[in-house]
Design an enzyme around this catalytic site. Structure first.
Site, PDB file in Angstrom:
ATOM      1  N   CYS A 186      36.912  63.632  13.019  1.00 27.30           N
ATOM      2  CA  CYS A 186      37.825  62.513  12.847  1.00 27.30           C
ATOM      3  C   CYS A 186      39.218  62.898  12.409  1.00 27.30           C
ATOM      4  O   CYS A 186      39.439  63.941  11.812  1.00 27.30           O
ATOM      5  CB  CYS A 186      37.309  61.558  11.766  1.00 27.30           C
ATOM      6  SG  CYS A 186      35.631  61.056  11.966  1.00 27.30           S
ATOM      7  N   GLY A 204      39.651  64.175  17.453  1.00 35.18           N
ATOM      8  CA  GLY A 204      38.550  63.351  17.956  1.00 35.18           C
ATOM      9  C   GLY A 204      39.000  62.623  19.204  1.00 35.18           C
ATOM     10  O   GLY A 204      40.043  61.981  19.178  1.00 35.18           O
ATOM     11  N   ASN A 226      37.173  60.519   7.306  1.00 34.94           N
ATOM     12  CA  ASN A 226      37.015  61.831   7.939  1.00 34.94           C
ATOM     13  C   ASN A 226      36.141  62.697   7.040  1.00 34.94           C
ATOM     14  O   ASN A 226      36.457  62.859   5.862  1.00 34.94           O
ATOM     15  CB  ASN A 226      38.403  62.471   8.121  1.00 34.94           C
ATOM     16  CG  ASN A 226      38.348  63.923   8.591  1.00 34.94           C
ATOM     17  OD1 ASN A 226      39.246  64.699   8.293  1.00 34.94           O
ATOM     18  ND2 ASN A 226      37.328  64.293   9.324  1.00 34.94           N
ATOM     19  N   GLY A 227      35.073  63.246   7.605  1.00 37.12           N
ATOM     20  CA  GLY A 227      34.166  64.082   6.811  1.00 37.12           C
ATOM     21  C   GLY A 227      32.740  63.594   6.955  1.00 37.12           C
ATOM     22  O   GLY A 227      32.484  62.603   7.632  1.00 37.12           O
ATOM     23  N   TYR A 279      41.072  76.918  12.938  1.00 38.69           N
ATOM     24  CA  TYR A 279      40.952  76.311  14.264  1.00 38.69           C
ATOM     25  C   TYR A 279      41.354  74.846  14.364  1.00 38.69           C
ATOM     26  O   TYR A 279      42.099  74.464  15.250  1.00 38.69           O
ATOM     27  CB  TYR A 279      39.513  76.484  14.766  1.00 38.69           C
ATOM     28  CG  TYR A 279      39.208  75.705  16.022  1.00 38.69           C
ATOM     29  CD1 TYR A 279      39.849  76.009  17.216  1.00 38.69           C
ATOM     30  CD2 TYR A 279      38.303  74.646  16.006  1.00 38.69           C
ATOM     31  CE1 TYR A 279      39.594  75.279  18.379  1.00 38.69           C
ATOM     32  CE2 TYR A 279      38.043  73.916  17.163  1.00 38.69           C
ATOM     33  CZ  TYR A 279      38.684  74.234  18.336  1.00 38.69           C
ATOM     34  OH  TYR A 279      38.440  73.518  19.461  1.00 38.69           O
TER      35      TYR A 279
END
Ligand code: SF4
Length: 487
Positions: free
Chosen positions: A23, A49, A123-124, A270
């Site tokens: 996300c 995402g 997010n997570g 990344y």
């Protein structure tokens, strides 16, 4: 109801050649076109995402939502954005493996609760969402989605605390794991990070438009979202901090005692864009240093340094400048790939990889090539690329990876295959080299990775996917998948 498996990140269905984050989030407070800023912010976060996108906006009185499967630019057409016109907004872009139920799990999640109307985007991954959900269901809670974000919403609604900030703090003290979340009410924006600071969340401001009263405060997973909307970076939301922006201005508090910080180091390796700042550090700086460190640790006599685009580019620049070996684009990426492709019936070998990347024979022919990438997941794509480079005339192919071998799945918001599908978990470096058919293979050391990302200066990192040492207990895994998940 059967236990949901959304929070089971060691994913048996994983078929990709790259890890994927789940996300990106954005939030805007007090702007006459908040929904458009949220849309642009999401566009900049699209790499985090690509399966669904959503915005909930507030006109100061009520909330309006739109979410759908697809890319941000496709989901939000001008008429859709016109229906979201507001002065505050939050947005979310999501990757999911949930198949048909994916739209159901698209965020933000909007509810009318006993604390008023709220919408939340996250997010997570929580590591105790499954256990909490079972308890909540036993108490009568009815869930609409299989996402762990909804667990937070139920905890918030059930909290006995009287005010919304207290209720949110109460809910968040019960969850364990990774969350950078934004929440909108008709008049406020909340921005919160978990006490270990796994995922990034930055705070910025947009200079006031002509005639605008008060300043515009914004939040985003990465600062590249700020650049597109003309926002200035202020600072990171700190681990364990809750920032509330409302009619009375900005207030901040720490809702949880400080825990050892464990920001995701893979954001630097990344996930995050190299033009972003995450955890207060420019990603480009970390990534170039990863390449420099790799050149120091794993030198090789060769003619050219070639990145696997796009993710290997910055590390390859660092490797080239440290080693003095020329940097060349020996592989070209096709950026215009849709979702489905009609393959010719005469089967084309390695069709999927060839769709994305094509070798430049004039660069590679007769050369000893150092190929730089950021990670190897299952190894199958890397092997195809080594073959591709060799078939284009390279004399030698030396593979260099700008992080240590990935040996354990992530439980904090990164889509990871089961351990048995991670090649480095089941093969030695020499066995992987043999599998890749490369002339040599080296990974960056863990110490080199931490040094390149300046561990200790501003932050300390989670490195569990390289070590198997998880910074939290793994409640769901231990309760629901005691053996399978870690295999
Ligand atoms: S396990 Fe790896 S990918 Fe997951 S949070 Fe930790 S460092 Fe990041």
């Amino acid at each position: 109801m059967a236990p949901t498996r959304h929070y089971m990140p060691a994913n048996d269905k994983f078929r990709g050649d790259k890890f994927r984050d789940e996300c990106g989030v954005v939030a805007i407070h007090n702007h006459p076109e908040a929904e458009k800023l949220a849309y642009l912010g999401l566009h900049a976060l699209q790499h985090r995402g690509q399966e669904s996108a959503g915005i909930v906006s507030s006109n100061g009185i009520e909330l309006h939502a739109h979410k759908a499967m697809g890319l941000v630019a496709d989901v939000f057409t001008p008429p859709v954005l016109a229906g979201l016109a507001g002065i505050h907004a939050i947005g979310h872009t999501r990757y999911s493996t949930a198949g048909d139920s994916a739209l159901l799990n698209a965020q933000p999640i909007m509810v009318q609760s006993n604390k008023g109307m709220i919408a939340l985007a996250h997010n997570g991954n929580l590591v105790n969402a499954g256990v909490l959900r079972k308890k909540l269901e036993a108490q009568g809670s009815i869930f609409q989605t299989t996402s762990d974000t909804e667990v937070m919403v139920h905890l918030l609604a059930l909290s006995r605390e009287k005010t919304l900030p207290e209720a949110l703090a109460d809910a968040l003290r019960r969850v364990e794991g990774a969350f950078s979340l934004v929440m909108v009410t008709p008049t406020q924006i909340f921005a919160v990070r978990d006490p270990r600071g796994f995922r990034p969340l930055a705070m910025g401001r947009v200079p006031p438009a002509k005639g605008q009263i008060g300043e515009t405060i914004v939040f985003a997973s990465e600062t590249c979202a700020f650049d597109l909307i003309g926002a200035e970076y202020i600072r990171e939301v700190k681990a364990g901090e809750m920032v509330v922006v409302g009619p009375e201005g900005i207030s901040t508090r720490f809702y949880s005692p400080a825990l050892a910080q464990s920001s995701c180091i893979f954001e630097h390796v990344y996930f995050s864009r190299p033009d972003s700042m995450v955890f207060g550090r420019p990603v480009h700086q970390s990534r170039e240093e990863l390449g420099r460190q790799l050149a120091r640790e794993a030198p090789v006599d060769a003619d050219i340094v070639v990145p696997i685009p796009d993710s290997g580019v910055t590390a390859a620049m660092g490797y080239a400048s440290e080693s003095g070996i020329p940097f060349k684009f020996g592989l070209i990426r096709n950026h215009y790939i849709g979702r489905t492709f009609i393959e010719p019936s005469q089967n084309v070998r390695d069709f999927g990889v060839k769709l994305k990347l094509n070798p430049v024979r004039a660069v590679l022919e007769g050369k000893r090539v150092i190929l730089i990438d950021d990670s190897i997941v299952r190894g199958t794509t890397s092997r195809k690329l080594v073959r591709m480079v060799r078939n284009a005339g390279a004399r030698e192919v030396h593979m260099r990876i700008s992080c240590p071998p990935t040996v354990s799945p992530c439980f904090y918001g990164v889509d990871t295959p089961n351990k048995r599908h991670l090649i480095a978990a089941v093969k030695s470096v020499e066995e992987i080299r043999d599998f890749l058919e490369a002339d040599s293979l080296s990974y960056l050391s863990l110490e080199g990775l931490k040094k390149a990302c300046a561990e200790g200066e501003k932050t300390s990192y989670c490195t569990a996917c390289y070590t198997g040492n998880y910074p939290t207990s793994l409640v769901d895994v231990e309760e629901i998948f005691p053996v399978e998940a870690l295999k």
